[in-house]
Design a protein around this motif. Sequence first.
Motif: not given
Length: 233
Positions: A140-148, A158-162, A191-196, A198-206
């Motif tokens: 719950k404290k970790l998200r893989l984040v697809y970014v520009r 690019h992708m990072v872990l948050a 610039t985050p685009v989406f993050s996810f 094992a539980e969920a996926i989020w739009e960055g700030v949509g």
Amino acid sequence: MDPRPHGLPVLSRQRSASLAWGLGGLLLALLLALRVDAGLAWDSQRLLRGAQPLGELALRNALAVQELVQQLPGRDEPGRIAAVNDFFNQRIGFRSDLDLYGVTDYWASPLETMARGAGDCEDFAIAKYFTLVAAGVSQKKLRLVYVRAMDLGLAVPHMVLAYYPTPDADPWVLDNLVPGLRPASARPDLTPVFSFNAEAIWEGVGSSPVKGSATERLSRWAAVLRKAREEGF
């Protein structure tokens, strides 16, 4: 190749970094089929058995991960985050999917990355994610984040872990291209685009959810989760 699920918009760079990385984004969909089974614990022996037929490099890296995970419970959580980030940034080299797998976009499981001793940005983020979960950090404290990411004036995928110490915290960014840990607010180049996770996926700030099945949009992630479980993560 752009790994962004079809239909997700690129976010405006005029948004503030703290807003862009905030956890207030709308939850798009629960990946019920991808939930990590609470009864499926870290199994280092399974990892070693899987590594053995893959060669000396795979076994050596798997043994190093086993030792790392055994040592981490003695550290506080920020110490675990830093140790895992440094471990993979120093031990794994960067190579493209085309060089490693003969395709333009491939998301490798942790053991696949260990066996090659190399990977691209997604592979670094994935390996760090599963190793931290194995070391007791809540997913719950970790998200893989697809970014520009801005590079020489160009926005590149690019992708990072948050890591979010608390749900409303400014997350720490684990990046294979930048040594050490930095808060997201100190990374205006991303610039985050989406993050996810094992539980969920989020739009960055949509403000609107993405329509359609989240599992279909993240089919590569579904495949990685299955392989990682088979590997002992």
